[in-house]
Design a protein around this motif. Structure first.
Motif, short mmCIF file in Angstrom:
data_model
loop_
_atom_site.label_atom_id
_atom_site.label_comp_id
_atom_site.label_asym_id
_atom_site.label_seq_id
_atom_site.Cartn_x
_atom_site.Cartn_y
_atom_site.Cartn_z
N LEU A 26 0.84 -1.20 0.00
CA LEU A 26 0.00 0.00 0.00
C LEU A 26 0.88 1.26 0.00
CD1 LEU A 26 -2.98 0.77 0.05
CD2 LEU A 26 -2.82 0.89 2.53
N ILE A 27 1.96 1.24 0.77
CA ILE A 27 2.88 2.37 0.78
C ILE A 27 3.56 2.52 -0.57
CG2 ILE A 27 5.05 3.21 1.78
CD1 ILE A 27 4.07 2.01 4.46
N HIS A 28 3.90 1.39 -1.21
CA HIS A 28 4.52 1.44 -2.54
C HIS A 28 3.57 2.02 -3.58
CE1 HIS A 28 7.62 -1.94 -1.62
NE2 HIS A 28 7.97 -0.77 -1.12
N ILE A 29 2.29 1.95 -3.34
CA ILE A 29 1.31 2.50 -4.27
C ILE A 29 1.02 3.97 -3.96
CG2 ILE A 29 -1.11 2.37 -5.00
CD1 ILE A 29 -0.88 -0.68 -4.66
N LEU A 30 0.76 4.27 -2.69
CA LEU A 30 0.29 5.61 -2.33
C LEU A 30 1.39 6.68 -2.33
CD1 LEU A 30 -2.25 4.81 0.51
CD2 LEU A 30 -2.71 5.35 -1.88
N TRP A 31 2.59 6.35 -1.86
CA TRP A 31 3.62 7.38 -1.75
C TRP A 31 4.08 7.91 -3.11
CZ3 TRP A 31 4.92 11.10 1.05
CH2 TRP A 31 6.16 11.69 0.98
N PRO A 32 4.48 7.04 -4.07
CA PRO A 32 4.88 7.60 -5.37
C PRO A 32 3.74 8.34 -6.07
CG PRO A 32 5.50 5.29 -5.22
CD PRO A 32 4.67 5.61 -4.03
N SER A 33 2.53 7.83 -5.93
CA SER A 33 1.40 8.50 -6.58
C SER A 33 1.15 9.87 -5.96
CB SER A 33 0.15 7.64 -6.52
OG SER A 33 -0.25 7.41 -5.19
N PHE A 34 1.38 10.00 -4.66
CA PHE A 34 1.25 11.30 -4.00
C PHE A 34 2.28 12.28 -4.54
CE2 PHE A 34 2.60 14.23 -0.65
CZ PHE A 34 1.39 14.86 -0.35
N LEU A 35 3.53 11.81 -4.68
CA LEU A 35 4.59 12.70 -5.18
C LEU A 35 4.31 13.13 -6.63
CD1 LEU A 35 7.73 10.91 -3.72
CD2 LEU A 35 6.58 12.96 -2.86
N VAL A 36 3.83 12.20 -7.45
CA VAL A 36 3.51 12.53 -8.84
C VAL A 36 2.33 13.51 -8.88
CG1 VAL A 36 2.59 11.58 -10.98
CG2 VAL A 36 4.48 10.45 -9.82
N ALA B 157 -0.73 1.08 -8.82
CA ALA B 157 -1.38 -0.21 -8.53
C ALA B 157 -1.20 -1.17 -9.70
CB ALA B 157 -2.85 0.01 -8.23
N MET B 158 -1.32 -0.66 -10.92
CA MET B 158 -1.10 -1.53 -12.08
C MET B 158 0.35 -2.00 -12.15
SD MET B 158 -3.65 0.06 -15.01
CE MET B 158 -2.32 0.56 -15.98
N THR B 159 1.29 -1.14 -11.79
CA THR B 159 2.69 -1.54 -11.77
C THR B 159 2.92 -2.65 -10.76
OG1 THR B 159 3.41 0.66 -12.44
CG2 THR B 159 5.04 -0.73 -11.37
N CYS B 160 2.36 -2.51 -9.56
CA CYS B 160 2.50 -3.56 -8.54
C CYS B 160 1.83 -4.85 -8.99
CB CYS B 160 1.90 -3.11 -7.22
SG CYS B 160 2.91 -1.94 -6.32
#
Length: 99
Positions: A5-15, A63-66
Motif C-alpha cells: 500500500l505504501i509502494h502504491i500511495l507514496w509515489p502517486s502522492f509525489l507525482v 497499482a497496475m505496476t505492482c
C-alpha cells in the motif's frame, strides 16, 4: 500488505503533487470554461479537486505496476498445503496427480 500500500500511495502522492504544481502554473482554474461558464468558481476548490484527480491517476498507475510486477510463482502459488490439495492435483505430494 501495508508495504505494498505504501509502494502504491507514496509515489502517486509525489507525482500528483508535481502534476498539480505544473497544472496550476500553466492554467488559471477560473479561466477554464465549459459552455461559456467557469467550471469551478473558486481557485482553492479547483486546486484541491485537481490534486485528488492527479492522485487517483497516480494510484491507478502505481497499482497496475505492482500488479504486473508479480512473478509467475506468486500468481500460480497454491494456497493449500500439499496434503490438503484435491485428488488429481499435479502439485500434490503423494504422487496421485496426473503427469
Amino acid at each position: 500488505m501495508m508495504q505494498r500500500l505504501i509502494h502504491i500511495l507514496w509515489p502517486s502522492f509525489l507525482v500528483a503533487r508535481m502534476a498539480d504544481i505544473v497544472f496550476t502554473t500553466l492554467f488559471d482554474p477560473l479561466e477554464i470554461m465549459y459552455h461559456g461558464e467557469a467550471v469551478i468558481e473558486q481557485r482553492l476548490a479547483a486546486y484541491t479537486i485537481g490534486f485528488f484527480v492527479f492522485w487517483l491517476l497516480g494510484i491507478a498507475s502505481s497499482a497496475m505496476t505492482c500488479y504486473f510486477q508479480r512473478s509467475a510463482d506468486e500468481i500460480n502459488r497454491c494456497p493449500l498445503p500439499p496434503r490438503k490439495r484435491p485428488e488429481g492435483c499435479p502439485k500434490r505430494d503423494d504422487g496421485s496427480g496426473c503427469c
